[in-house]
Write a protein that holds these residues in place. Structure first.
Motif, PDB file in Angstrom:
ATOM      1  N   TYR A  41       0.808  -1.222   0.000  1.00  0.00           N
ATOM      2  CA  TYR A  41       0.000   0.000   0.000  1.00  0.00           C
ATOM      3  C   TYR A  41       0.842   1.273   0.000  1.00  0.00           C
ATOM      4  O   TYR A  41       0.348   2.338  -0.327  1.00  0.00           O
ATOM      5  CB  TYR A  41      -0.964   0.023   1.182  1.00  0.00           C
ATOM      6  CG  TYR A  41      -2.108  -0.962   1.044  1.00  0.00           C
ATOM      7  CD1 TYR A  41      -2.540  -1.356  -0.213  1.00  0.00           C
ATOM      8  CD2 TYR A  41      -2.748  -1.492   2.152  1.00  0.00           C
ATOM      9  CE1 TYR A  41      -3.568  -2.262  -0.360  1.00  0.00           C
ATOM     10  CE2 TYR A  41      -3.788  -2.401   2.012  1.00  0.00           C
ATOM     11  CZ  TYR A  41      -4.189  -2.789   0.753  1.00  0.00           C
ATOM     12  OH  TYR A  41      -5.213  -3.683   0.606  1.00  0.00           O
ATOM     13  N   MET A  57      -6.773  11.991   4.578  1.00  0.00           N
ATOM     14  CA  MET A  57      -7.456  10.704   4.753  1.00  0.00           C
ATOM     15  C   MET A  57      -7.611  10.396   6.240  1.00  0.00           C
ATOM     16  O   MET A  57      -8.691  10.006   6.699  1.00  0.00           O
ATOM     17  CB  MET A  57      -6.676   9.602   4.032  1.00  0.00           C
ATOM     18  CG  MET A  57      -7.324   8.246   4.127  1.00  0.00           C
ATOM     19  SD  MET A  57      -6.514   7.061   3.061  1.00  0.00           S
ATOM     20  CE  MET A  57      -6.100   5.799   4.254  1.00  0.00           C
ATOM     21  N   GLU A  82     -16.804   5.400   1.127  1.00  0.00           N
ATOM     22  CA  GLU A  82     -15.361   5.391   0.850  1.00  0.00           C
ATOM     23  C   GLU A  82     -14.839   3.968   0.668  1.00  0.00           C
ATOM     24  O   GLU A  82     -13.916   3.729  -0.110  1.00  0.00           O
ATOM     25  CB  GLU A  82     -14.586   6.080   1.978  1.00  0.00           C
ATOM     26  CG  GLU A  82     -14.617   7.585   1.929  1.00  0.00           C
ATOM     27  CD  GLU A  82     -13.974   8.142   0.653  1.00  0.00           C
ATOM     28  OE1 GLU A  82     -13.014   7.534   0.135  1.00  0.00           O
ATOM     29  OE2 GLU A  82     -14.441   9.177   0.172  1.00  0.00           O
ATOM     30  N   ARG A  83     -15.441   3.062   1.392  1.00  0.00           N
ATOM     31  CA  ARG A  83     -15.043   1.650   1.292  1.00  0.00           C
ATOM     32  C   ARG A  83     -15.208   1.168  -0.157  1.00  0.00           C
ATOM     33  O   ARG A  83     -14.356   0.458  -0.685  1.00  0.00           O
ATOM     34  CB  ARG A  83     -15.931   0.851   2.249  1.00  0.00           C
ATOM     35  CG  ARG A  83     -15.606  -0.603   2.386  1.00  0.00           C
ATOM     36  CD  ARG A  83     -16.415  -1.172   3.557  1.00  0.00           C
ATOM     37  NE  ARG A  83     -16.404  -2.622   3.528  1.00  0.00           N
ATOM     38  CZ  ARG A  83     -17.316  -3.357   2.897  1.00  0.00           C
ATOM     39  NH1 ARG A  83     -18.302  -2.777   2.236  1.00  0.00           N
ATOM     40  NH2 ARG A  83     -17.233  -4.673   2.916  1.00  0.00           N
ATOM     41  N   HIS A  86     -12.756   3.227  -2.610  1.00  0.00           N
ATOM     42  CA  HIS A  86     -11.349   2.835  -2.554  1.00  0.00           C
ATOM     43  C   HIS A  86     -11.016   1.651  -3.455  1.00  0.00           C
ATOM     44  O   HIS A  86      -9.844   1.398  -3.708  1.00  0.00           O
ATOM     45  CB  HIS A  86     -10.923   2.563  -1.111  1.00  0.00           C
ATOM     46  CG  HIS A  86     -10.486   3.801  -0.387  1.00  0.00           C
ATOM     47  ND1 HIS A  86     -11.333   4.837  -0.104  1.00  0.00           N
ATOM     48  CD2 HIS A  86      -9.267   4.187   0.088  1.00  0.00           C
ATOM     49  CE1 HIS A  86     -10.673   5.791   0.529  1.00  0.00           C
ATOM     50  NE2 HIS A  86      -9.415   5.427   0.653  1.00  0.00           N
ATOM     51  N   PHE A  96     -10.285  -2.483   3.737  1.00  0.00           N
ATOM     52  CA  PHE A  96     -10.510  -1.085   4.111  1.00  0.00           C
ATOM     53  C   PHE A  96     -10.372  -0.837   5.611  1.00  0.00           C
ATOM     54  O   PHE A  96      -9.770   0.148   6.042  1.00  0.00           O
ATOM     55  CB  PHE A  96     -11.910  -0.686   3.628  1.00  0.00           C
ATOM     56  CG  PHE A  96     -12.198   0.773   3.728  1.00  0.00           C
ATOM     57  CD1 PHE A  96     -11.507   1.694   2.953  1.00  0.00           C
ATOM     58  CD2 PHE A  96     -13.162   1.241   4.603  1.00  0.00           C
ATOM     59  CE1 PHE A  96     -11.788   3.059   3.042  1.00  0.00           C
ATOM     60  CE2 PHE A  96     -13.443   2.586   4.690  1.00  0.00           C
ATOM     61  CZ  PHE A  96     -12.754   3.494   3.916  1.00  0.00           C
TER      62      PHE A  96
END
Ligand code: HEM
Length: 138
Positions: A41, A57, A82-83, A86, A96
């Motif tokens: 990530y 964020m 947002e989940r 993303h 997430f």
């Protein structure tokens, strides 16, 4: 420990205040924890040299967590949206919540002996609520 609904937000706020007193901006520690768990990530933030996106964020995630801990006027809906969003940056919905865990675990570790049962219950309750809502959302 089960923390009364009305106190959850205050417990989480207090824990965040202590973190700010001790280490200032917690973002570096939180992202370091996430990247230690999921090195892949880190490169997603290659276009964020100043850390502004990471800062936003985190700030937004904390706002959502505090709202969920309190009146939950928008926090859970936002988090679930947002989940899904993303996925567009290659973070699958199943991954997430790792970030929310990284936030809680960092706070817990920074507080060390000052991490109380009430704080643990408040953070744990919010996490469980987010996990349940995520599972329901599929
Ligand atoms: C493992 C978990 C997560 C990863 C790897 C991740 C990764 C990212 C990345 C790469 C971006 C930048 C997207 C871009 O450049 O367009 C981003 C933006 C953002 N993320 Fe996450 N995210 C995670 C969890 C979360 C969570 C739990 C929240 C809670 C609300 C969140 C909220 C946001 C927001 C609001 C932005 C936009 C920030 C801005 O552009 O100013 N993310 N995320």
């Amino acid at each position: 420990m089960k923390v009364p609904y009305m106190d959850r937000r205050a417990e989480i706020e207090r824990s965040l205040e202590i973190v700010a007193e001790r280490i200032g901006d917690p973002a570096p520690a939180i992202y370091a924890r996430l990247f230690a768990q999921r090195p892949e990530y880190e490169r997603l933030f290659a276009l964020d040299p100043t850390g502004a996106v990471r800062g936003n964020m985190l700030a937004t995630a904390l706002d959502a967590i505090l709202d969920i801990a309190g009146p939950n006027a928008w926090g859970m809906n936002f988090l679930l949206a947002e989940r899904v969003n993303h996925s567009g940056v290659n973070v699958p919905p199943t991954e997430f919540l790792l970030f929310v865990h990284a936030v809680r675990d960092t706070v817990r570790d920074v507080l060390a002996d000052d991490w109380t049962e009430e704080m643990s219950g408040a953070w744990g309750g919010v996490l469980a609520q987010i996990e349940a809502a995520s599972a329901e959302a599929g």
